[in-house]
Write a protein that holds these residues in place. Structure first.
Motif, PDB file in Angstrom:
ATOM      1  N   PRO A 102       0.815  -1.225   0.000  1.00 23.39           N
ATOM      2  CA  PRO A 102       0.000   0.000   0.000  1.00 23.39           C
ATOM      3  C   PRO A 102       0.847   1.272   0.000  1.00 23.39           C
ATOM      4  O   PRO A 102       0.481   2.256  -0.644  1.00 23.39           O
ATOM      5  CB  PRO A 102      -0.816  -0.121   1.295  1.00 23.39           C
ATOM      6  N   ALA A 103       1.963   1.241   0.732  1.00 20.72           N
ATOM      7  CA  ALA A 103       2.850   2.410   0.737  1.00 20.72           C
ATOM      8  C   ALA A 103       3.417   2.658  -0.652  1.00 20.72           C
ATOM      9  O   ALA A 103       3.520   3.802  -1.104  1.00 20.72           O
ATOM     10  CB  ALA A 103       3.984   2.208   1.746  1.00 20.72           C
ATOM     11  N   ALA A 104       3.795   1.565  -1.353  1.00 21.55           N
ATOM     12  CA  ALA A 104       4.326   1.700  -2.705  1.00 21.55           C
ATOM     13  C   ALA A 104       3.262   2.212  -3.673  1.00 21.55           C
ATOM     14  O   ALA A 104       3.543   3.067  -4.525  1.00 21.55           O
ATOM     15  CB  ALA A 104       4.872   0.353  -3.189  1.00 21.55           C
ATOM     16  N   VAL A 105       2.029   1.698  -3.537  1.00 22.74           N
ATOM     17  CA  VAL A 105       0.931   2.166  -4.387  1.00 22.74           C
ATOM     18  C   VAL A 105       0.666   3.648  -4.123  1.00 22.74           C
ATOM     19  O   VAL A 105       0.483   4.440  -5.055  1.00 22.74           O
ATOM     20  CB  VAL A 105      -0.346   1.331  -4.133  1.00 22.74           C
ATOM     21  N   LEU A 289      -5.302   1.631   0.117  1.00 21.53           N
ATOM     22  CA  LEU A 289      -6.157   0.787   0.946  1.00 21.53           C
ATOM     23  C   LEU A 289      -6.881  -0.277   0.119  1.00 21.53           C
ATOM     24  O   LEU A 289      -6.913  -1.455   0.486  1.00 21.53           O
ATOM     25  CB  LEU A 289      -7.178   1.650   1.689  1.00 21.53           C
ATOM     26  N   VAL A 290      -7.479   0.135  -0.988  1.00 20.02           N
ATOM     27  CA  VAL A 290      -8.313  -0.776  -1.769  1.00 20.02           C
ATOM     28  C   VAL A 290      -7.481  -1.722  -2.638  1.00 20.02           C
ATOM     29  O   VAL A 290      -7.734  -2.931  -2.676  1.00 20.02           O
ATOM     30  CB  VAL A 290      -9.303   0.014  -2.659  1.00 20.02           C
ATOM     31  N   ILE A 291      -6.479  -1.192  -3.318  1.00 17.29           N
ATOM     32  CA  ILE A 291      -5.680  -2.002  -4.240  1.00 17.29           C
ATOM     33  C   ILE A 291      -4.441  -2.567  -3.555  1.00 17.29           C
ATOM     34  O   ILE A 291      -4.152  -3.769  -3.634  1.00 17.29           O
ATOM     35  CB  ILE A 291      -5.270  -1.176  -5.476  1.00 17.29           C
ATOM     36  N   GLY A 292      -3.700  -1.695  -2.870  1.00 14.26           N
ATOM     37  CA  GLY A 292      -2.441  -2.114  -2.265  1.00 14.26           C
ATOM     38  C   GLY A 292      -2.593  -3.206  -1.228  1.00 14.26           C
ATOM     39  O   GLY A 292      -1.820  -4.173  -1.204  1.00 14.26           O
ATOM     40  N   LYS A 293      -3.577  -3.064  -0.349  1.00 20.11           N
ATOM     41  CA  LYS A 293      -3.768  -4.051   0.724  1.00 20.11           C
ATOM     42  C   LYS A 293      -4.068  -5.431   0.165  1.00 20.11           C
ATOM     43  O   LYS A 293      -3.420  -6.422   0.529  1.00 20.11           O
ATOM     44  CB  LYS A 293      -4.892  -3.598   1.657  1.00 20.11           C
ATOM     45  N   GLN A 294      -5.057  -5.517  -0.700  1.00 21.86           N
ATOM     46  CA  GLN A 294      -5.432  -6.842  -1.204  1.00 21.86           C
ATOM     47  C   GLN A 294      -4.341  -7.427  -2.092  1.00 21.86           C
ATOM     48  O   GLN A 294      -4.084  -8.642  -2.055  1.00 21.86           O
ATOM     49  CB  GLN A 294      -6.763  -6.799  -1.946  1.00 21.86           C
ATOM     50  N   LEU A 295      -3.682  -6.588  -2.874  1.00 19.97           N
ATOM     51  CA  LEU A 295      -2.610  -7.071  -3.740  1.00 19.97           C
ATOM     52  C   LEU A 295      -1.454  -7.624  -2.909  1.00 19.97           C
ATOM     53  O   LEU A 295      -0.941  -8.723  -3.177  1.00 19.97           O
ATOM     54  CB  LEU A 295      -2.116  -5.942  -4.640  1.00 19.97           C
ATOM     55  N   GLY A 296      -1.034  -6.868  -1.897  1.00 17.15           N
ATOM     56  CA  GLY A 296       0.094  -7.297  -1.078  1.00 17.15           C
ATOM     57  C   GLY A 296      -0.202  -8.553  -0.281  1.00 17.15           C
ATOM     58  O   GLY A 296       0.582  -9.513  -0.279  1.00 17.15           O
ATOM     59  N   ILE A 297      -1.351  -8.577   0.408  1.00 16.25           N
ATOM     60  CA  ILE A 297      -1.666  -9.698   1.296  1.00 16.25           C
ATOM     61  C   ILE A 297      -1.995 -10.961   0.505  1.00 16.25           C
ATOM     62  O   ILE A 297      -1.472 -12.042   0.793  1.00 16.25           O
ATOM     63  CB  ILE A 297      -2.815  -9.315   2.241  1.00 16.25           C
ATOM     64  N   PHE A 298      -2.864 -10.845  -0.495  1.00 16.19           N
ATOM     65  CA  PHE A 298      -3.244 -12.041  -1.253  1.00 16.19           C
ATOM     66  C   PHE A 298      -2.036 -12.627  -1.979  1.00 16.19           C
ATOM     67  O   PHE A 298      -1.844 -13.852  -1.997  1.00 16.19           O
ATOM     68  CB  PHE A 298      -4.343 -11.714  -2.261  1.00 16.19           C
ATOM     69  N   GLY A 360     -11.623   4.898   0.883  1.00 19.78           N
ATOM     70  CA  GLY A 360     -10.954   3.612   0.724  1.00 19.78           C
ATOM     71  C   GLY A 360     -11.460   2.564   1.696  1.00 19.78           C
ATOM     72  O   GLY A 360     -11.664   1.395   1.326  1.00 19.78           O
ATOM     73  N   SER A 361     -11.697   2.968   2.949  1.00 23.35           N
ATOM     74  CA  SER A 361     -12.191   2.022   3.955  1.00 23.35           C
ATOM     75  C   SER A 361     -13.608   1.559   3.625  1.00 23.35           C
ATOM     76  O   SER A 361     -13.933   0.378   3.770  1.00 23.35           O
ATOM     77  CB  SER A 361     -12.150   2.664   5.343  1.00 23.35           C
ATOM     78  N   ALA A 362     -14.448   2.491   3.166  1.00 23.08           N
ATOM     79  CA  ALA A 362     -15.829   2.136   2.817  1.00 23.08           C
ATOM     80  C   ALA A 362     -15.853   1.168   1.634  1.00 23.08           C
ATOM     81  O   ALA A 362     -16.587   0.165   1.645  1.00 23.08           O
ATOM     82  CB  ALA A 362     -16.624   3.395   2.489  1.00 23.08           C
ATOM     83  N   ILE A 363     -15.045   1.446   0.608  1.00 22.31           N
ATOM     84  CA  ILE A 363     -14.993   0.555  -0.553  1.00 22.31           C
ATOM     85  C   ILE A 363     -14.489  -0.825  -0.146  1.00 22.31           C
ATOM     86  O   ILE A 363     -15.046  -1.855  -0.554  1.00 22.31           O
ATOM     87  CB  ILE A 363     -14.097   1.154  -1.653  1.00 22.31           C
ATOM     88  N   SER A 364     -13.451  -0.867   0.676  1.00 16.94           N
ATOM     89  CA  SER A 364     -12.900  -2.146   1.125  1.00 16.94           C
ATOM     90  C   SER A 364     -13.925  -2.926   1.933  1.00 16.94           C
ATOM     91  O   SER A 364     -14.054  -4.153   1.776  1.00 16.94           O
ATOM     92  CB  SER A 364     -11.632  -1.913   1.954  1.00 16.94           C
ATOM     93  N   ALA A 365     -14.651  -2.234   2.808  1.00 15.76           N
ATOM     94  CA  ALA A 365     -15.654  -2.907   3.640  1.00 15.76           C
ATOM     95  C   ALA A 365     -16.777  -3.489   2.785  1.00 15.76           C
ATOM     96  O   ALA A 365     -17.174  -4.650   2.956  1.00 15.76           O
ATOM     97  CB  ALA A 365     -16.215  -1.934   4.667  1.00 15.76           C
ATOM     98  N   ILE A 366     -17.286  -2.689   1.855  1.00 14.20           N
ATOM     99  CA  ILE A 366     -18.407  -3.135   1.013  1.00 14.20           C
ATOM    100  C   ILE A 366     -17.974  -4.244   0.068  1.00 14.20           C
ATOM    101  O   ILE A 366     -18.643  -5.284  -0.044  1.00 14.20           O
ATOM    102  CB  ILE A 366     -18.991  -1.947   0.229  1.00 14.20           C
TER     103      ILE A 366
END
Length: 393
Positions: A102-105, A289-298, A360-366
């Protein structure tokens, strides 16, 4: 730990309500009163550095939140999900990737420059919010994934605390730092001497907080340090740390964090213009939050499983792991906290950061809720605490 697995969604729902209430208050006829409530100079304060209610909340009240985080981290490391080196491999590398990517994104989208100091804003995951969304799904999500999310969020909090201490401390007053080290050393000595009464630790924690407040390091770090000195057990064998954690956790979840959220989530949109939503800063934070988090963790979970470094959570499909990875993009509490530290002299950037965090948090939650709702097909009741199907007699 099991209690956290089956907890309802009330804490997460409360945060949603608080965030909405803050936005309404900041854009209502009472917007001036809302701002004055938190930023108006107090007529009297016992600590001159904390001259308004907002500072008391962020530097003082939030120390309780960090204290609870510290208690939780210590318990997990000593006798919980982080105690087994093999079991903590996956959540540790997942949390690391969930901060770095996420920091890199963020840096790639924002372009750096005047926005560089906000790189850590999308790196944090909000435990209460994310677990609250899981609570809305009932028993559909396997226990192994709940444990994975919780553990990643805990390790994530450790990383966020280190980031705050290292990267968001502009100046350090060495005399106060030395005094803080002495107080912390005394608390460690109390632990080694097996002091089994709670009040000396609470008293010394308050002293440590005041000393750290004057060092230049953010005062809330004192909460984590103080928590690490609390003994796991009293000399008579009764629980001390866990009892204190269970006693404070509801106050943190239902009072401290909501008050912090209400004081920090309100963004006055009037006069900001459309650029407040289209500037690089909010877009970069939301993308992180939306792209970086899921990309990094998954990605790290997939690679770790395929190369045999650490197996994926038991009884979980790749679609479910993707859904959990998306939920890790909920960064409400810690992201708002870091946002305020990143741009202390740029109030417009702080407001734009809030927009990016909330969006970003709302999109991630939904999105995370929808993915998990559509892909989870096996109820938790059919699984044991490790997320494995029970054997048939």
């Amino acid at each position: 730990m099991r209690a956290l697995f089956v907890s309802d969604a009330s804490a997460g729902v409360l945060l949603i309500i608080v965030a909405a209430a803050a936005m309404l208050a900041a854009n209502s006829p009472f917007a001036y009163e809302y701002k004055q409530l938190f930023y108006g100079e107090l007529a009297w304060t016992p600590i001159p550095k904390l001259y308004d209610l907002h500072l008391w909340i962020n530097d003082g009240l939030m120390a309780i939140f960090f204290f609870v985080v510290g208690l939780e981290v210590k318990r997990e490391v000593l006798c919980g999900s982080l105690a087994d080196p093999a079991a903590r491999r996956l959540p540790m590398v997942a949390a690391a990737a969930g901060m770095l990517v996420p920091a890199a994104v963020y840096m790639a989208v924002s372009g750096g420059g005047e926005y560089t100091n906000g790189w850590a804003i999308p790196a944090a995951t909000d435990i209460a919010f994310a677990m609250g969304v899981l609570g809305l799904l009932g028993n559909r999500v396997p226990a192994s994934l709940r444990l994975f999310l919780l553990t990643v969020a805990i390790v994530d909090d450790i990383g966020a605390v280190l980031v705050i201490a290292i990267f968001y401390t502009p100046t350090i007053k060495m005399v106060w730092l030395l005094v803080s080290a002495v107080v912390f050393g005394l608390m460690l000595a109390m632990n080694r001497l097996k002091v089994g009464t709670l009040w000396p630790y609470i008293l010394m924690s308050a002293v440590l907080w005041y000393c750290v407040l004057n060092t230049g390091v953010h005062a809330t770090i004192a909460g984590v340090l103080a928590a690490l000195t609390i003994p796991l057990q009293r000399p008579d064998g009764n629980s001390m740390l866990e009892k204190l954690e269970h006693g404070l956790a509801p106050w943190s979840a239902y009072l401290v964090v909501p008050v912090f959220g209400f004081a920090n989530a309100g963004v006055a949109l009037g006069g900001m213009g459309i650029e407040a939503f289209t500037d690089p800063l909010p877009i970069a934070i939301a993308a992180g939050l939306v792209i970086g988090k899921q990309l990094g963790i998954f990605s790290i979970v997939f690679v770790s499983d395929k190369i045999g470094f650490a197996p994926r959570p038991a009884n979980a499909t790749w679609m479910e792991i993707w859904g959990i990875s998306i939920l890790c993009g909920i960064g409400f509490t810690m992201s708002l906290f870091i946002g305020g530290l990143a741009f202390p002299q740029q109030p417009l950037f702080v407001e734009e950061a809030k927009i990016g965090i909330l969006t970003g948090s709302a999109i991630s939650a939904i999105l995370g809720f929808i993915v998990l709702r559509l892909t989870t097909t096996h109820p938790e009741a059919e699984c044991d605490d490790r997320g494995e199907q029970p054997s048939q007699a």
